[in-house]
Design an enzyme around this catalytic site. Structure first.
Site, short mmCIF file in Angstrom:
data_model
loop_
_atom_site.label_atom_id
_atom_site.label_comp_id
_atom_site.label_asym_id
_atom_site.label_seq_id
_atom_site.Cartn_x
_atom_site.Cartn_y
_atom_site.Cartn_z
N GLY A 76 -2.76 -1.96 -0.86
CA GLY A 76 -1.88 -0.97 -1.47
C GLY A 76 -0.92 -1.61 -2.47
O GLY A 76 -1.19 -2.67 -3.05
N SER A 77 0.23 -0.98 -2.63
CA SER A 77 1.16 -1.34 -3.72
C SER A 77 1.83 -2.69 -3.56
O SER A 77 2.57 -3.11 -4.45
CB SER A 77 2.22 -0.25 -3.85
OG SER A 77 1.64 0.98 -4.17
N THR A 78 1.64 -3.38 -2.45
CA THR A 78 2.26 -4.69 -2.29
C THR A 78 1.82 -5.67 -3.37
O THR A 78 2.53 -6.63 -3.66
CB THR A 78 1.92 -5.28 -0.90
OG1 THR A 78 0.51 -5.23 -0.70
CG2 THR A 78 2.63 -4.52 0.20
N VAL A 79 0.65 -5.44 -3.99
CA VAL A 79 0.15 -6.38 -5.01
C VAL A 79 0.68 -6.07 -6.40
O VAL A 79 0.32 -6.75 -7.37
CB VAL A 79 -1.40 -6.38 -5.05
CG1 VAL A 79 -1.98 -6.78 -3.71
CG2 VAL A 79 -1.94 -5.03 -5.49
N LYS A 80 1.52 -5.08 -6.52
CA LYS A 80 1.98 -4.69 -7.86
C LYS A 80 2.78 -5.78 -8.56
O LYS A 80 2.88 -5.78 -9.79
CB LYS A 80 2.79 -3.40 -7.77
CG LYS A 80 1.94 -2.16 -7.50
CD LYS A 80 2.77 -0.90 -7.39
CE LYS A 80 1.88 0.32 -7.15
NZ LYS A 80 2.65 1.56 -6.94
#
Length: 695
Positions: A389-393
């Site tokens: 999910g968005s943790t890699v943004k």
């Protein structure tokens, strides 16, 4: 003249007699000496004549111990009484049966483990050895002439009547069980006959009667002992049993390194990875044997030395706290909405020092649906990959800044994007406004990341005209993944462990929509260890360090209660430096800090005085139930603290949580509680140190 001749004749016989007498005495002495040699020392001299070349056997030693970072024993050696058998060269089946019959009068082998393992072949061989003449009488001389030796032997065994194979006393069955163990032995290689539940009485009896038990010895063996029970055990790994010995598929590897076939070796985890360190140096005994194989002399030529000890980076007290936190929050999440969370099987967390790569704790808590129990499964931090999910943004924003497709502070209106006839893609909320790169991290804007992906693919229209076909250069896939890999996403972390998953790498394809999914953590999957290395790299100003479980290797201590000197310490190893302007990394760090103070994690982290930085993530996932896909969510959180001087980083992922987001924010609860526990322990340790100094 005549008288002189008579005197001469008289002297000659006398001298001859003296000479004969001397010769007689010499022959007598020679005969007596020959008698002494033949009668008194004949056997000893014959053995001297019959001596063969000297053979060397190697005796196992205890493995090295494993300690935590505070020098608490995590894996120990528990001594066990052991009965072993070392056959001489040329030992026959009849000899082993005689030894088994004698040994059966001193030890018990009546447990199910031994008796259930007796095969029909074992019974046949016993009957054959006890009455060979009767067994061979069932095969005619004519048949025997037409059969090879092996076929003849097999035929003899097959013709033993069933009633003779089933009518055994308990004592006879124990003899068969013992002989079965003796048959496993190789010449001059100790084979364990019994090393479980050997009583002190059995040990004493065998030791007292070794003179009538050729090849048998009463010695001490070792088993692994775990003071912390199952805590961290799946990462510590295990060793093979005596029965398993070295793995068959690796026999050449081990045999060329001085192992015996029945040696126990590390078969998983840190036991396997550090096998060469933990194994120790075997004691080597040189035997001199007669041609018949009887040992007549032995000498220790190499003193045995137990294996070196490992000191880990993990603090077992902190590890236990992390396990407790993950388990409690997993239970709470499942209880909030049991039906929606029926697919939720585990929660995973990794805690590490971002500057050194030291793993401080690694926790995996698994829920067994059948037994309805929670168990430790720390290996999932390395084995299981999930959509992050968005943790890699953070990696996506840095890819955009360094590639030049966005500039620092650039804004995009957060409104849905629709490419061609595909589904509309948007953020979780329609009220995010027009964030810049830092605010896009704070508010977790999907649309901002979509524009980065589109621009890297060659589509530069803004705002994108919904319903249009986007330009797309497939080279953008490799370009984007190259950036992610600099952080450890999609590649091995390099951790000191025999196995780690690199996650699932999806097919690149020609669809810009898939790259948009990739940019928000909805395409490739990663492990919790990869996620921990990723956020540590951001915390560490772009330096990616190798994570490691080992802190140092120690020599065995002078006593069993103390550590020895340091043999080798593990230094921090920088794998790579992110190749981009440092100001870009500072912007992402600022974005992560604002996530904790004002953004999607502020409810849980804003009031913490240890100044955390974090990034939240929710990924759409699914499981198959009754042949149909059922929607679930992966909830994740990465972070570090303090923001201005990081000393701890973490990654948390809770896969397949159903609609738990509305009921229990498990990832936030785990992450915030882990940081609380870390700094509480640190403050407590600091206070203890201050008190000691004052005293």
């Amino acid at each position: 003249m005549g008288k002189k001749k008579r005197r001469k004749k008289g002297q000659l016989p006398f001298r001859i007699n003296i000479l004969f007498f001397v010769v007689f005495l010499m022959f007598s002495m020679l005969i007596m000496q020959l008698g002494v040699v033949q009668i008194l020392n004949g056997e000893a001299f014959q053995e001297e004549i019959d001596r063969t070349i000297q053979d060397t056997t190697k005796i196992p030693v205890p493995r090295g111990k494993i300690y935590d970072s505070n020098h608490n024993v995590v894996v120990d050696n528990k001594p066990l009484y052991s009965i072993t058998y070392t056959p001489a060269k040329g030992t026959q089946a009849e000899d082993r049966l005689k030894v088994a019959e004698k040994l059966a009068t001193f030890i018990s082998m009546d447990s199910e483990e031994y008796l259930d393992g007796i095969t029909e072949r074992n019974r046949q061989e016993y009957v054959y050895l006890k009455d060979t003449e009767d067994a061979e009488a069932r095969v005619s001389d004519k048949e025997a002439e037409e059969l090879s030796n092996s076929d003849y032997y097999n035929t003899v065994l097959e013709r033993i009547p069933e009633n003779q194979l089933n009518d055994f006393s308990k004592q006879q069955l124990e003899v068969i069980a013992i002989k079965k163990e003796l048959d496993k032995a190789y010449s001059l290689t100790p084979q364990i006959v019994k090393n479980e539940n050997v009583t002190a009485e059995e040990y004493a009896k065998v030791a007292e009667h070794l003179d009538v038990l050729p090849g048998i010895n009463a010695t001490t063996d070792w088993d692994r002992e775990y003071p912390y029970k199952d805590t961290f055990k799946s990462l510590l790994g295990s060793i093979t049993s005596q029965e398993q010995g070295i793995p068959a598929d690796s026999e050449d590897y081990y045999m060329t390194r001085g192992y015996s076939r029945n040696d126990r070796v590390g078969r998983s985890g840190l036991e396997e990875y550090y096998e060469e360190v933990l194994r120790g140096r075997k004691e080597q005994i040189q035997y001199t044997t007669t041609k018949s194989g009887r040992v007549i002399d032995s000498e220790t030529v190499v003193e045995g030395k137990r294996g070196k000890d490992l000191v880990l980076t993990v603090d077992m007290e902190f590890q236990e706290k992390v396990d407790q936190i993950v388990r409690e929050e997993l239970k709470a999440a499942k209880s909030k909405h049991p039906y929606a969370n029926r697919f939720m099987e585990d929660a995973i967390a990794v805690v590490m020092n971002p500057k050194t790569g030291e793993i401080l704790a690694a926790s995996g808590q698994a829920y067994d649906k059948k037994d309805k129990e929670y168990t430790n499964a720390e290996h999932r931090t390395l084995y299981n990959a999930n959509l992050p999910g968005s943790t890699v943004k953070g990696a996506t924003v840095l890819a955009g800044l360094d590639s030049g497709v966005i500039s620092p502070g650039q804004r995009f209106k957060d409104s849905p994007i629709k490419i061609g006839t595909g589904e509309e893609k948007s953020s979780y909320s329609n009220s995010l406004g027009s964030p810049n790169d830092i605010e896009a991290l704070e508010k977790s804007s999907n649309v901002y990341m979509f524009y980065i992906a589109l621009k890297m693919g060659g589509e530069h229209r803004y705002p994108f005209p919904n319903g249009s076909k986007a330009s797309f250069d497939t080279a953008a896939w490799q370009q984007m993944r190259n950036y992610f890999q600099q952080f450890g996403l999609g590649v091995k972390t390099g951790i000191d462990y025999p196995y780690e998953s690199v996650g699932y790498i999806g097919e690149s394809g020609n669809s810009p929509g898939l790259l948009m999914d990739f940019a928000i953590g909805q395409y490739d999957s990663f492990t919790a260890m990869q996620m921990a290395q990723y956020v540590s790299t951001i915390a560490n100003d772009g330096y990616r360090v190798r994570p490691h479980f080992l802190k140092e290797i120690r020599e065995p201590g002078k006593s069993d209660e103390q550590l020895g000197s340091v043999y080798r310490s593990v230094d921090t190893e920088v794998l790579n430096k992110i190749e981009m302007d440092e100001s870009f990394i500072k912007r992402v760090q600022q974005g992560f800090r604002q996530v904790a103070t004002n953004g999607t994690a502020s409810k849980y982290l804003a009031d913490k005085d240890y100044m955390p930085a974090a990034k939240t993530g929710t990924a759409e996932s699914s499981v198959v139930e009754n042949g149909e896909l059922v929607y679930t969510e992966n909830l994740s959180l990465v972070g570090y603290a303090p923001y201005d001087d990081p000393e701890v980083a973490f990654a948390v992922i809770a896969p397949n949580t159903g609609i738990v987001t509305e009921q229990h924010q498990i990832q936030h609860m785990i992450g915030s509680r882990i940081l609380d526990a870390y700094f509480d322990m640190k403050d407590g340790n600091d206070e203890e140190s201050d008190q000691e100094e004052n005293e």
